[in-house]
Design an enzyme around this catalytic site. Structure first.
Site, PDB file in Angstrom:
ATOM      1  CG  HIS A 115     -37.983  37.121  19.900  1.00 49.59           C
ATOM      2  ND1 HIS A 115     -38.239  37.083  18.540  1.00 49.59           N
ATOM      3  CD2 HIS A 115     -38.940  36.345  20.483  1.00 49.59           C
ATOM      4  CE1 HIS A 115     -39.280  36.309  18.310  1.00 49.59           C
ATOM      5  NE2 HIS A 115     -39.738  35.857  19.466  1.00 49.59           N
ATOM      6  CG  ASP A 160     -35.555  38.305  16.855  1.00 50.30           C
ATOM      7  OD1 ASP A 160     -35.116  37.691  17.852  1.00 50.30           O
ATOM      8  OD2 ASP A 160     -36.734  38.220  16.486  1.00 50.30           O
ATOM      9  CB  SER A 201     -43.065  35.515  19.065  1.00 49.71           C
ATOM     10  OG  SER A 201     -42.170  34.452  18.877  1.00 49.71           O
TER      11      SER A 201
END
Length: 245
Positions: free
Chosen positions: A226, A198, A76
């Site tokens: 995620h 996601d 991320s």
């Protein structure tokens, strides 16, 4: 191999991934500033206004440990911070693996980032008004895998381990960031690992990154949420290993 976690987690997020690579690589784990009680004293809101500050921290770690030819694995925003670091000091990096990363989370006219300004404003207000209540709702939504609630429970624990004001400041810098122009400058061979479902990073983002990054390849992992390195580590390992070889 350097593993960089994302928002709401710390280095323990990689506990089921690292053993698959520890025999072949020197492993480096770290916590981003503000991720937990131990690092919060070092969080300066004047410094940490953009992901570039976290990119500088990554480079400081490389320099301190004399790391070279690094295989960087980032989740991320942790992955995007590593991207910015690799652009600054390309010779220190070998390859990058970006897991559910995004250069921009906001929807634009010709770009689907996943969030509108209204949604983000509501999210920030919830964080301000009752952080723990927000976290208890946000964690299951982002983790998904409702049939395995233990993962959302673990994410809630690390998320609420952050100091609320620091978490809010970091969330704002992440969700308001736009590094679409920056990713075009990354020339390293890069693997984009994307969960098929996601909430935080739509599939369109993965396609966008593959199209605009000079040397990137996109690989979808058949999983939801995620944080697939936590919910489905074996699938993530299976996606990464051929790329390294």
């Amino acid at each position: 191999m350097v593993f960089a976690h994302g928002f709401g987690t710390d280095q323990t997020a990689w506990k089921d991934i690292v053993p698959a690579f520890s025999d072949s690589y020197k492993i480096v784990l770290f916590d981003y500033v503000g991720a937990n009680e131990a690092t919060t004293p070092y969080f300066n809101p004047r410094k940490y206004k953009q992901l570039y500050a976290y990119a500088d921290d990554i480079l400081d770690i490389f320099e301190e440990l004399h790391l070279k030819d690094v295989f960087f694995v980032g989740h991320s925003a942790g992955g995007m911070s590593g991207t910015l670091a690799a652009i600054q000091e390309p010779d220190w990096f070998s390859q990058l693996i970006l897991l559910n990363a995004s250069p921009c989370y906001l929807d634009e006219e010709s770009y689907k980032g996943g969030f509108s300004h209204e949604v983000l404003d509501g999210l920030f207000k919830q964080m301000e008004s009752n952080f723990h209540a927000w976290a208890s709702g946000f964690a299951p939504m982002v983790m998904a895998n409702t049939d395995r609630p233990q993962f959302a429970d673990a994410f809630t624990k690390t998320l609420t381990g952050m100091r609320p004001d620091v978490a809010l400041a970091i969330a704002k810098l992440i969700f308001h960031s736009d590094h679409r122009k920056d990713i075009t400058k990354l020339t390293h061979k890069t693997l984009l690992v994307q969960a098929t479902e996601d909430y935080a990073v739509p599939n369109d983002v993965g396609y966008y990154m593959e199209k605009h990054m000079p040397n990137a390849v996109l690989a979808f992992v058949e999983t939801e949420g995620h944080l697939p390195h936590i919910s489905d580590p074996d699938k993530v390992i299976k996606a990464i290993k051929p790329f390294l070889n």
